[in-house]
Motif scaffolding. Sequence first.
Motif, PDB file in Angstrom:
ATOM      1  N   LEU A 132     103.916  67.723 -21.880  1.00  0.00           N
ATOM      2  CA  LEU A 132     102.638  68.230 -22.382  1.00  0.00           C
ATOM      3  C   LEU A 132     102.824  69.422 -23.316  1.00  0.00           C
ATOM      4  CD1 LEU A 132     100.372  67.903 -19.209  1.00  0.00           C
ATOM      5  CD2 LEU A 132     100.565  66.364 -21.168  1.00  0.00           C
ATOM      6  N   ARG A 133     103.894  70.178 -23.163  1.00  0.00           N
ATOM      7  CA  ARG A 133     104.190  71.242 -24.117  1.00  0.00           C
ATOM      8  C   ARG A 133     104.528  70.651 -25.482  1.00  0.00           C
ATOM      9  NH1 ARG A 133     106.574  73.995 -19.641  1.00  0.00           N
ATOM     10  NH2 ARG A 133     108.567  72.937 -20.017  1.00  0.00           N
ATOM     11  N   ARG A 134     105.229  69.532 -25.484  1.00  0.00           N
ATOM     12  CA  ARG A 134     105.640  68.905 -26.737  1.00  0.00           C
ATOM     13  C   ARG A 134     104.555  68.015 -27.324  1.00  0.00           C
ATOM     14  NH1 ARG A 134     109.169  65.339 -25.646  1.00  0.00           N
ATOM     15  NH2 ARG A 134     109.353  65.590 -23.382  1.00  0.00           N
ATOM     16  N   HIS A 135     103.647  67.545 -26.475  1.00  0.00           N
ATOM     17  CA  HIS A 135     102.559  66.652 -26.919  1.00  0.00           C
ATOM     18  C   HIS A 135     101.237  67.149 -26.324  1.00  0.00           C
ATOM     19  CE1 HIS A 135     105.589  63.806 -28.369  1.00  0.00           C
ATOM     20  NE2 HIS A 135     106.194  63.941 -27.210  1.00  0.00           N
ATOM     21  N   PRO A 136     100.699  68.218 -26.874  1.00  0.00           N
ATOM     22  CA  PRO A 136      99.497  68.828 -26.280  1.00  0.00           C
ATOM     23  C   PRO A 136      98.265  67.927 -26.308  1.00  0.00           C
ATOM     24  CG  PRO A 136     100.006  69.832 -28.403  1.00  0.00           C
ATOM     25  CD  PRO A 136     101.182  68.977 -28.047  1.00  0.00           C
ATOM     26  N   ARG A 137      98.202  67.003 -27.244  1.00  0.00           N
ATOM     27  CA  ARG A 137      97.086  66.040 -27.286  1.00  0.00           C
ATOM     28  C   ARG A 137      97.642  64.666 -26.936  1.00  0.00           C
ATOM     29  NH1 ARG A 137      94.414  62.464 -30.741  1.00  0.00           N
ATOM     30  NH2 ARG A 137      92.136  62.411 -30.436  1.00  0.00           N
ATOM     31  N   SER A 138      97.477  64.262 -25.692  1.00  0.00           N
ATOM     32  CA  SER A 138      98.144  63.056 -25.229  1.00  0.00           C
ATOM     33  C   SER A 138      97.373  62.433 -24.076  1.00  0.00           C
ATOM     34  CB  SER A 138      99.573  63.386 -24.788  1.00  0.00           C
ATOM     35  OG  SER A 138      99.562  64.396 -23.794  1.00  0.00           O
ATOM     36  N   VAL A 139      97.923  61.333 -23.581  1.00  0.00           N
ATOM     37  CA  VAL A 139      97.382  60.615 -22.428  1.00  0.00           C
ATOM     38  C   VAL A 139      98.433  60.609 -21.329  1.00  0.00           C
ATOM     39  CG1 VAL A 139      96.760  58.321 -21.555  1.00  0.00           C
ATOM     40  CG2 VAL A 139      95.797  59.125 -23.714  1.00  0.00           C
ATOM     41  N   VAL A 140      98.001  60.865 -20.100  1.00  0.00           N
ATOM     42  CA  VAL A 140      98.894  60.747 -18.943  1.00  0.00           C
ATOM     43  C   VAL A 140      98.386  59.603 -18.075  1.00  0.00           C
ATOM     44  CG1 VAL A 140      99.811  61.834 -16.868  1.00  0.00           C
ATOM     45  CG2 VAL A 140      99.510  63.189 -18.954  1.00  0.00           C
TER      46      VAL A 140
END
Length: 273
Positions: A79-87
């Motif tokens: 999440l630090r590397r991809h702040p706008r993402s889906v988990v």
Amino acid sequence: MQTKVQFTAETRNLLVALYSRAHDAKSGRPILDDRLAVRAVESIEDYDELKTQLKMRDDDAISLAIRGKEVDRWVQDFLRRHPRSVVLHLGAGLDGRVFRIDPSADVEWYDLDLPEVAQMYRDLFPERDHHHVIGASALDPDWLDAIPSDRPVLVVAEGVLVYFTEQQVRDLVTRITGRFPKGELLFDAYTPFSVKAMNKHWTVKATGHRFVWGLEDPKTLEKWDPRIEHKLEWTFTDSPYVSHMPWTSRIMCKIMNAIPVLRKYNRVMRYTF
């Protein structure tokens, strides 16, 4: 207030992991410090009786907390590397990981488990924005249609893929990699040897669910889809939190670390695609 949650033979295994997190949070040196797990177990009617039936042991609870801590660390890194993402948290059970991680509003988080488990989750945990609880089998292809596919995705599957056949795991993985532009896969894996051994372990016998899938070679997934690349693997004995375990368990970890077949007993695997 206590909540009446109906645990069946099929869902009692959820208590093992939930107890491990609550036990850790109430210890003198917490690893996960999951206070919501404590609140959840204290709100379940007849929890003490269920705990006794499963014969839960402290060292096994600590080991599950250690693995959970490593998975949390890798989720935070993604999440630090991809702040706008889906988990996609597959087989989420009664794990309040989204509350431990506390992602920003730019992250859409999906906890997925069977419908009866998803309802238990809703009964025991609070709601939060950008957090979605889906009641479906991970093997059902339809639920994936509702997930936005225009962002990087992190797929977390802790303690779930081992119950599927290799073909089922392969179909699930390739459905996900075929839908999203890029992402990472994060899951724990046992070797075929350790699958056989774990089926004799008390935690598996108590739940009535046998382990099925074992992963010997991490490169296996790269053969399923050429986009997939194996990046990292973590073994339990690498964790500094082993020091929290009883001395007998610490000695066992040292022995396991020295023997290759035992060192790979249970690993956390990380892939990119």
